[in-house]
Write an enzyme that holds these catalytic residues in place. Structure first.
Site, mmCIF file in Angstrom:
data_model
loop_
_atom_site.group_PDB
_atom_site.id
_atom_site.type_symbol
_atom_site.label_atom_id
_atom_site.label_comp_id
_atom_site.label_asym_id
_atom_site.label_seq_id
_atom_site.Cartn_x
_atom_site.Cartn_y
_atom_site.Cartn_z
ATOM 1 N N ASP A 191 -3.605 5.246 -0.578
ATOM 2 C CA ASP A 191 -4.311 6.131 -1.838
ATOM 3 C C ASP A 191 -2.542 6.788 -1.763
ATOM 4 O O ASP A 191 -1.509 6.632 -0.869
ATOM 5 C CB ASP A 191 -4.864 7.771 -0.347
ATOM 6 N N GLU A 275 -7.044 3.152 -5.369
ATOM 7 C CA GLU A 275 -7.852 4.193 -5.694
ATOM 8 C C GLU A 275 -7.458 4.112 -7.728
ATOM 9 O O GLU A 275 -6.223 4.342 -7.710
ATOM 10 C CB GLU A 275 -7.767 5.557 -5.375
ATOM 11 N N ASP A 356 -4.622 12.737 3.530
ATOM 12 C CA ASP A 356 -3.982 12.031 3.122
ATOM 13 C C ASP A 356 -5.167 10.790 3.141
ATOM 14 O O ASP A 356 -5.513 8.932 3.088
ATOM 15 C CB ASP A 356 -2.658 11.534 2.700
#
Ligand SMILES: [Zn+2]
Length: 401
Positions: A191, A275, A356
Protein backbone atom coordinates in the site's frame (compact mmCIF):
# COMPACT_ATOMS: atom_id res chain seq x y z
CA UNK A 1 10.42 -9.67 -23.43
CA UNK A 2 11.96 -6.27 -24.00
CA UNK A 3 14.30 -4.66 -21.51
CA UNK A 4 15.87 -1.23 -21.52
CA UNK A 5 19.49 -0.53 -20.68
CA UNK A 6 20.54 3.07 -20.13
CA UNK A 7 24.07 4.43 -20.29
CA UNK A 8 25.54 7.89 -20.09
CA UNK A 9 26.99 9.30 -23.32
CA UNK A 10 29.76 11.87 -23.66
CA UNK A 11 29.46 13.39 -27.16
CA UNK A 12 32.15 15.76 -28.43
CA UNK A 13 31.16 19.36 -29.25
CA UNK A 14 30.83 18.41 -32.94
CA UNK A 15 28.66 15.41 -32.10
CA UNK A 16 26.52 17.59 -29.85
CA UNK A 17 25.88 19.93 -32.75
CA UNK A 18 24.96 16.98 -34.97
CA UNK A 19 22.65 15.63 -32.27
CA UNK A 20 21.02 19.06 -31.86
CA UNK A 21 20.32 19.05 -35.62
CA UNK A 22 18.84 15.56 -35.41
CA UNK A 23 16.65 16.50 -32.42
CA UNK A 24 15.49 19.55 -34.38
CA UNK A 25 14.67 17.62 -37.58
CA UNK A 26 12.82 14.89 -35.66
CA UNK A 27 10.81 17.61 -33.90
CA UNK A 28 9.90 19.32 -37.18
CA UNK A 29 8.80 16.04 -38.75
CA UNK A 30 6.73 15.14 -35.69
CA UNK A 31 5.11 18.59 -35.47
CA UNK A 32 4.32 18.84 -39.18
CA UNK A 33 2.71 15.41 -39.15
CA UNK A 34 0.61 16.46 -36.17
CA UNK A 35 -0.25 19.78 -37.84
CA UNK A 36 -1.35 18.00 -41.05
CA UNK A 37 -3.65 15.68 -39.12
CA UNK A 38 -5.14 18.52 -37.07
CA UNK A 39 -5.80 20.55 -40.24
CA UNK A 40 -7.39 17.56 -41.98
CA UNK A 41 -9.63 17.07 -38.98
CA UNK A 42 -10.60 20.76 -38.84
CA UNK A 43 -11.46 20.63 -42.57
CA UNK A 44 -13.63 17.55 -42.07
CA UNK A 45 -11.27 15.39 -44.16
CA UNK A 46 -10.46 11.75 -43.29
CA UNK A 47 -7.63 10.86 -40.90
CA UNK A 48 -4.25 10.96 -42.66
CA UNK A 49 -2.87 7.43 -42.59
CA UNK A 50 0.62 6.47 -41.41
CA UNK A 51 1.58 5.53 -44.98
CA UNK A 52 0.39 8.89 -46.32
CA UNK A 53 2.44 10.82 -43.74
CA UNK A 54 5.49 8.75 -44.62
CA UNK A 55 5.01 9.47 -48.34
CA UNK A 56 4.70 13.21 -47.61
CA UNK A 57 7.99 13.09 -45.69
CA UNK A 58 9.76 11.48 -48.66
CA UNK A 59 8.31 14.15 -50.95
CA UNK A 60 9.36 16.95 -48.58
CA UNK A 61 12.99 15.82 -48.69
CA UNK A 62 13.04 16.36 -52.46
CA UNK A 63 12.21 20.07 -52.07
CA UNK A 64 15.42 22.18 -52.14
CA UNK A 65 14.34 24.34 -49.16
CA UNK A 66 13.99 21.16 -47.14
CA UNK A 67 17.32 19.65 -48.16
CA UNK A 68 18.49 19.96 -44.53
CA UNK A 69 16.24 17.00 -43.67
CA UNK A 70 18.76 14.92 -45.61
CA UNK A 71 21.53 15.82 -43.15
CA UNK A 72 19.92 13.50 -40.63
CA UNK A 73 19.54 9.72 -40.74
CA UNK A 74 16.29 8.84 -42.53
CA UNK A 75 15.51 6.33 -39.79
CA UNK A 76 15.46 9.09 -37.17
CA UNK A 77 12.79 10.92 -39.18
CA UNK A 78 10.73 7.76 -39.75
CA UNK A 79 10.92 7.05 -36.04
CA UNK A 80 9.65 10.54 -35.26
CA UNK A 81 6.57 9.70 -37.36
CA UNK A 82 6.34 6.32 -35.63
CA UNK A 83 6.23 8.18 -32.27
CA UNK A 84 3.43 10.37 -33.56
CA UNK A 85 1.48 7.34 -34.82
CA UNK A 86 1.96 5.53 -31.49
CA UNK A 87 0.78 8.63 -29.61
CA UNK A 88 -2.38 8.70 -31.75
CA UNK A 89 -2.99 4.96 -31.27
CA UNK A 90 -2.68 5.31 -27.48
CA UNK A 91 -5.01 8.28 -27.51
CA UNK A 92 -7.65 6.48 -29.62
CA UNK A 93 -7.41 3.35 -27.44
CA UNK A 94 -7.73 5.51 -24.34
CA UNK A 95 -10.84 7.25 -25.67
CA UNK A 96 -12.40 3.86 -26.40
CA UNK A 97 -11.44 2.65 -22.93
CA UNK A 98 -9.37 -0.13 -24.49
CA UNK A 99 -6.15 0.97 -22.88
CA UNK A 100 -4.92 -0.05 -19.42
CA UNK A 101 -3.56 2.55 -17.06
CA UNK A 102 -4.21 6.28 -16.82
CA UNK A 103 -6.03 8.17 -19.58
CA UNK A 104 -3.88 9.58 -22.39
CA UNK A 105 -4.57 12.90 -24.06
CA UNK A 106 -4.12 13.66 -27.77
CA UNK A 107 -0.53 14.14 -29.05
CA UNK A 108 0.99 17.55 -28.35
CA UNK A 109 3.46 19.63 -30.30
CA UNK A 110 7.10 19.20 -29.34
CA UNK A 111 9.19 22.20 -28.42
CA UNK A 112 12.90 22.93 -28.25
CA UNK A 113 12.22 23.91 -24.66
CA UNK A 114 10.97 20.42 -23.72
CA UNK A 115 12.88 18.92 -20.82
CA UNK A 116 13.68 15.86 -22.79
CA UNK A 117 14.85 15.70 -26.40
CA UNK A 118 15.08 12.28 -27.98
CA UNK A 119 15.71 10.50 -31.27
CA UNK A 120 15.61 6.80 -32.02
CA UNK A 121 17.68 4.58 -34.28
CA UNK A 122 16.45 1.11 -35.19
CA UNK A 123 18.62 -1.71 -36.45
CA UNK A 124 18.12 -0.79 -40.10
CA UNK A 125 19.78 2.55 -39.33
CA UNK A 126 22.92 0.46 -38.88
CA UNK A 127 23.90 1.86 -35.53
CA UNK A 128 26.57 -0.23 -33.84
CA UNK A 129 29.00 -0.50 -30.98
CA UNK A 130 32.59 -0.17 -32.17
CA UNK A 131 35.42 -2.43 -31.05
CA UNK A 132 36.62 0.48 -28.93
CA UNK A 133 33.24 0.52 -27.12
CA UNK A 134 31.83 3.66 -28.71
CA UNK A 135 28.30 4.05 -30.00
CA UNK A 136 28.42 4.56 -33.77
CA UNK A 137 25.43 6.52 -35.07
CA UNK A 138 24.89 7.35 -38.76
CA UNK A 139 25.57 11.02 -39.57
CA UNK A 140 26.57 11.68 -35.92
CA UNK A 141 29.78 9.73 -35.33
CA UNK A 142 31.34 7.47 -32.69
CA UNK A 143 30.17 8.67 -29.27
CA UNK A 144 32.00 7.66 -26.08
CA UNK A 145 29.80 5.63 -23.71
CA UNK A 146 30.14 4.89 -20.00
CA UNK A 147 29.22 1.20 -19.87
CA UNK A 148 27.99 0.37 -16.37
CA UNK A 149 26.97 -3.20 -17.28
CA UNK A 150 26.98 -5.59 -20.21
CA UNK A 151 24.23 -5.80 -22.77
CA UNK A 152 22.91 -9.40 -22.67
CA UNK A 153 22.42 -9.48 -26.46
CA UNK A 154 22.42 -7.25 -29.51
CA UNK A 155 20.00 -4.33 -29.05
CA UNK A 156 17.13 -3.88 -31.50
CA UNK A 157 17.06 -0.11 -31.15
CA UNK A 158 18.70 2.76 -29.33
CA UNK A 159 17.25 6.10 -28.28
CA UNK A 160 19.57 9.03 -27.67
CA UNK A 161 18.20 11.36 -25.03
CA UNK A 162 19.24 14.76 -23.75
CA UNK A 163 17.77 15.74 -20.40
CA UNK A 164 17.08 19.16 -18.91
CA UNK A 165 20.49 19.19 -17.22
CA UNK A 166 22.16 18.85 -20.64
CA UNK A 167 23.23 15.24 -20.07
CA UNK A 168 23.12 12.64 -22.84
CA UNK A 169 22.00 9.04 -22.52
CA UNK A 170 21.71 6.01 -24.76
CA UNK A 171 18.72 3.80 -24.03
CA UNK A 172 19.09 0.39 -25.67
CA UNK A 173 16.16 -1.98 -26.16
CA UNK A 174 17.21 -5.60 -25.81
CA UNK A 175 15.05 -8.68 -26.37
CA UNK A 176 15.61 -11.33 -23.67
CA UNK A 177 13.89 -14.41 -22.30
CA UNK A 178 12.32 -14.15 -18.85
CA UNK A 179 14.77 -15.07 -16.14
CA UNK A 180 12.41 -17.14 -13.97
CA UNK A 181 13.46 -17.29 -10.32
CA UNK A 182 12.96 -20.39 -8.14
CA UNK A 183 9.52 -20.29 -6.54
CA UNK A 184 9.20 -18.37 -3.28
CA UNK A 185 6.63 -18.86 -0.53
CA UNK A 186 5.62 -15.36 0.55
CA UNK A 187 2.91 -13.25 -1.04
CA UNK A 188 2.54 -9.63 -0.23
CA UNK A 189 0.19 -6.68 -0.48
CA UNK A 190 1.70 -3.22 -0.91
CA UNK A 191 0.00 0.00 0.00
CA UNK A 192 1.13 3.53 -0.68
CA UNK A 193 1.72 4.82 2.84
CA UNK A 194 1.06 8.38 3.86
CA UNK A 195 4.04 8.69 6.15
CA UNK A 196 6.14 6.05 4.36
CA UNK A 197 6.79 5.36 0.71
CA UNK A 198 5.26 1.90 0.95
CA UNK A 199 3.67 -0.21 3.65
CA UNK A 200 3.70 -3.99 3.35
CA UNK A 201 1.05 -6.46 4.48
CA UNK A 202 3.61 -8.20 6.74
CA UNK A 203 3.86 -5.02 8.82
CA UNK A 204 7.02 -3.51 7.36
CA UNK A 205 7.14 0.15 6.40
CA UNK A 206 9.70 1.60 4.03
CA UNK A 207 10.48 5.30 3.98
CA UNK A 208 12.35 7.15 1.25
CA UNK A 209 16.07 6.68 1.83
CA UNK A 210 18.24 9.42 3.24
CA UNK A 211 20.18 10.01 0.00
CA UNK A 212 16.91 10.78 -1.76
CA UNK A 213 15.66 13.09 0.98
CA UNK A 214 18.98 14.93 0.94
CA UNK A 215 18.80 15.41 -2.84
CA UNK A 216 15.22 16.65 -2.48
CA UNK A 217 16.18 19.18 0.17
CA UNK A 218 18.99 20.45 -2.00
CA UNK A 219 16.57 20.87 -4.89
CA UNK A 220 14.20 22.88 -2.69
CA UNK A 221 17.05 25.18 -1.65
CA UNK A 222 18.10 25.69 -5.28
CA UNK A 223 14.53 26.50 -6.29
CA UNK A 224 14.30 29.08 -3.51
CA UNK A 225 17.57 30.63 -4.69
CA UNK A 226 16.25 30.76 -8.24
CA UNK A 227 13.04 32.52 -7.25
CA UNK A 228 15.05 35.25 -5.53
CA UNK A 229 17.18 36.02 -8.60
CA UNK A 230 16.14 38.82 -10.89
CA UNK A 231 14.55 37.83 -14.19
CA UNK A 232 16.88 38.07 -17.17
CA UNK A 233 20.01 38.37 -15.01
CA UNK A 234 23.05 36.19 -15.56
CA UNK A 235 22.82 34.94 -12.00
CA UNK A 236 19.35 33.69 -12.74
CA UNK A 237 20.65 31.67 -15.69
CA UNK A 238 23.30 30.12 -13.47
CA UNK A 239 20.73 29.34 -10.79
CA UNK A 240 18.47 27.75 -13.40
CA UNK A 241 21.20 25.39 -14.53
CA UNK A 242 21.79 24.41 -10.89
CA UNK A 243 18.09 23.71 -10.42
CA UNK A 244 18.06 21.53 -13.54
CA UNK A 245 21.07 19.56 -12.24
CA UNK A 246 19.50 19.16 -8.80
CA UNK A 247 16.29 17.96 -10.50
CA UNK A 248 18.26 15.38 -12.46
CA UNK A 249 19.96 14.17 -9.28
CA UNK A 250 16.62 13.77 -7.50
CA UNK A 251 15.22 11.85 -10.48
CA UNK A 252 18.29 9.57 -10.53
CA UNK A 253 18.22 8.96 -6.77
CA UNK A 254 14.51 8.21 -6.87
CA UNK A 255 14.89 5.79 -9.78
CA UNK A 256 17.73 4.05 -7.95
CA UNK A 257 15.57 3.68 -4.82
CA UNK A 258 12.62 2.35 -6.85
CA UNK A 259 14.91 -0.16 -8.56
CA UNK A 260 16.37 -1.48 -5.32
CA UNK A 261 13.03 -1.72 -3.55
CA UNK A 262 11.15 -3.30 -6.48
CA UNK A 263 13.92 -5.85 -7.06
CA UNK A 264 13.94 -6.80 -3.36
CA UNK A 265 10.15 -7.20 -3.27
CA UNK A 266 9.99 -9.26 -6.46
CA UNK A 267 12.84 -11.54 -5.31
CA UNK A 268 11.32 -12.13 -1.87
CA UNK A 269 7.74 -12.78 -2.95
CA UNK A 270 5.97 -15.13 -5.32
CA UNK A 271 3.03 -12.77 -5.73
CA UNK A 272 2.75 -9.03 -5.27
CA UNK A 273 -0.49 -7.04 -5.15
CA UNK A 274 -0.86 -3.27 -5.31
CA UNK A 275 -3.77 -0.90 -5.27
CA UNK A 276 -4.36 0.87 -8.56
CA UNK A 277 -4.40 4.49 -7.55
CA UNK A 278 -4.97 5.74 -11.10
CA UNK A 279 -2.80 8.70 -10.29
CA UNK A 280 -4.53 11.06 -12.72
CA UNK A 281 -7.77 10.55 -10.82
CA UNK A 282 -6.11 12.01 -7.77
CA UNK A 283 -4.90 15.09 -9.60
CA UNK A 284 -7.54 17.28 -8.03
CA UNK A 285 -7.04 16.19 -4.45
CA UNK A 286 -4.50 17.35 -1.91
CA UNK A 287 -2.92 13.91 -2.11
CA UNK A 288 -1.84 14.58 -5.67
CA UNK A 289 1.46 16.28 -4.98
CA UNK A 290 2.74 13.67 -2.59
CA UNK A 291 1.60 10.86 -4.89
CA UNK A 292 3.32 12.39 -7.90
CA UNK A 293 6.44 13.27 -5.96
CA UNK A 294 6.78 9.84 -4.53
CA UNK A 295 6.73 8.45 -8.08
CA UNK A 296 4.28 5.72 -7.16
CA UNK A 297 3.26 4.92 -10.73
CA UNK A 298 6.89 4.63 -11.90
CA UNK A 299 7.54 2.28 -8.99
CA UNK A 300 4.46 0.15 -9.75
CA UNK A 301 5.52 -0.05 -13.38
CA UNK A 302 8.91 -1.43 -12.29
CA UNK A 303 7.22 -4.03 -10.08
CA UNK A 304 5.09 -5.07 -13.01
CA UNK A 305 7.87 -5.60 -15.53
CA UNK A 306 10.19 -7.23 -12.99
CA UNK A 307 7.41 -9.65 -12.05
CA UNK A 308 7.13 -10.57 -15.71
CA UNK A 309 10.86 -10.86 -16.07
CA UNK A 310 11.37 -13.09 -13.02
CA UNK A 311 8.23 -15.19 -13.36
CA UNK A 312 6.35 -13.69 -10.42
CA UNK A 313 2.69 -12.82 -10.18
CA UNK A 314 1.70 -9.15 -10.21
CA UNK A 315 -1.86 -8.11 -9.42
CA UNK A 316 -3.37 -4.66 -9.51
CA UNK A 317 -6.66 -4.26 -7.68
CA UNK A 318 -9.29 -1.64 -8.51
CA UNK A 319 -9.13 1.59 -6.61
CA UNK A 320 -12.69 1.34 -5.39
CA UNK A 321 -12.00 -1.41 -2.92
CA UNK A 322 -12.44 0.18 0.51
CA UNK A 323 -9.03 -0.99 1.71
CA UNK A 324 -8.77 1.41 4.62
CA UNK A 325 -12.30 0.83 5.91
CA UNK A 326 -12.38 -2.92 6.35
CA UNK A 327 -10.95 -4.73 9.37
CA UNK A 328 -8.41 -7.23 8.05
CA UNK A 329 -8.90 -9.44 11.12
CA UNK A 330 -12.66 -10.05 10.89
CA UNK A 331 -13.77 -8.38 7.65
CA UNK A 332 -16.16 -5.91 9.30
CA UNK A 333 -16.70 -2.64 7.43
CA UNK A 334 -15.91 0.03 9.90
CA UNK A 335 -16.60 3.17 7.89
CA UNK A 336 -14.29 5.92 6.65
CA UNK A 337 -11.65 7.37 8.92
CA UNK A 338 -9.98 10.75 8.66
CA UNK A 339 -6.35 10.69 7.56
CA UNK A 340 -4.91 11.68 10.94
CA UNK A 341 -6.13 8.42 12.47
CA UNK A 342 -3.09 6.15 12.30
CA UNK A 343 -4.46 3.25 14.34
CA UNK A 344 -7.97 2.19 15.18
CA UNK A 345 -9.83 -0.50 17.05
CA UNK A 346 -12.31 -2.64 15.17
CA UNK A 347 -15.77 -2.22 16.70
CA UNK A 348 -16.76 -5.81 16.00
CA UNK A 349 -13.73 -7.91 16.93
CA UNK A 350 -11.77 -5.50 19.09
CA UNK A 351 -8.48 -5.84 17.12
CA UNK A 352 -6.18 -2.81 17.19
CA UNK A 353 -5.09 -2.10 13.64
CA UNK A 354 -2.37 -0.05 11.99
CA UNK A 355 -4.18 1.93 9.33
CA UNK A 356 -1.57 1.53 6.56
CA UNK A 357 -0.66 -2.11 7.22
CA UNK A 358 -4.33 -3.00 7.49
CA UNK A 359 -4.85 -1.46 4.05
CA UNK A 360 -1.89 -3.45 2.65
CA UNK A 361 -3.38 -6.69 4.03
CA UNK A 362 -6.71 -5.83 2.42
CA UNK A 363 -4.97 -5.14 -0.90
CA UNK A 364 -3.42 -8.61 -0.77
CA UNK A 365 -6.76 -10.21 0.17
CA UNK A 366 -8.64 -8.37 -2.59
CA UNK A 367 -6.09 -9.78 -5.02
CA UNK A 368 -6.84 -13.28 -3.74
CA UNK A 369 -3.51 -13.73 -1.97
CA UNK A 370 -3.31 -15.79 1.19
CA UNK A 371 -1.71 -13.44 3.69
CA UNK A 372 -1.94 -13.31 7.44
CA UNK A 373 -3.58 -10.36 9.17
CA UNK A 374 -1.07 -10.51 12.04
CA UNK A 375 1.10 -7.73 10.62
CA UNK A 376 -1.77 -5.28 10.75
CA UNK A 377 -2.42 -5.71 14.46
CA UNK A 378 -0.82 -3.38 16.94
CA UNK A 379 -0.93 -3.10 20.69
CA UNK A 380 -2.48 0.23 21.70
CA UNK A 381 0.40 1.12 24.06
CA UNK A 382 2.94 1.47 21.23
CA UNK A 383 1.05 4.46 19.83
CA UNK A 384 2.25 6.89 18.68
CA UNK A 385 5.14 5.11 16.99
CA UNK A 386 8.43 6.97 16.93
CA UNK A 387 9.66 8.07 13.54
CA UNK A 388 12.19 5.56 12.25
CA UNK A 389 11.00 2.87 14.66
CA UNK A 390 7.60 2.40 13.14
CA UNK A 391 8.61 -0.66 11.17
CA UNK A 392 11.41 -3.03 10.36
CA UNK A 393 13.74 -2.23 7.53
CA UNK A 394 14.23 -3.91 4.23
CA UNK A 395 17.81 -4.95 3.68
CA UNK A 396 20.19 -3.32 3.03
CA UNK A 397 19.51 -1.07 5.95
CA UNK A 398 21.07 2.01 4.37
CA UNK A 399 18.22 2.22 1.87
CA UNK A 400 15.35 2.38 4.30
CA UNK A 401 15.72 4.90 7.07
ZN1 LIG B 1 -12.47 -6.76 13.24
Amino acid sequence: MQLRYNFRLYPTPGQRAALARAFGCARVVFNEGLQARLEARAAGLPYITDAELSARLTAAKAIPERAWLGEVSAVVLQQALADLNAAYRNFFASVKGARKGPKVGPPRFRSRKDHRQAIRFTRNARFSVTLGGKLRLPKIGDIPVRWSRRLPSAPSSVAVIMDSAGRYFASFVVETDPDVLPEAEPMIGIDLGLTHFVVLSDGRKVASPRFLRRAENKLKRRQRDLSRKQKGSRNRDKARVKVARAHARVADARREFHHQLSTALIRENQAVAVEDLAVTGLARTHLAKSVHDAGWSAFVHMLEYKARRYGREFIRIGRFEPTSRVCSACGAKDGPKPLYIRTWQCQSCGAWLDRDVNAAVNVARAAGLAVSACGAQVRPEVIPAQRGEAGTHLKPRREAA
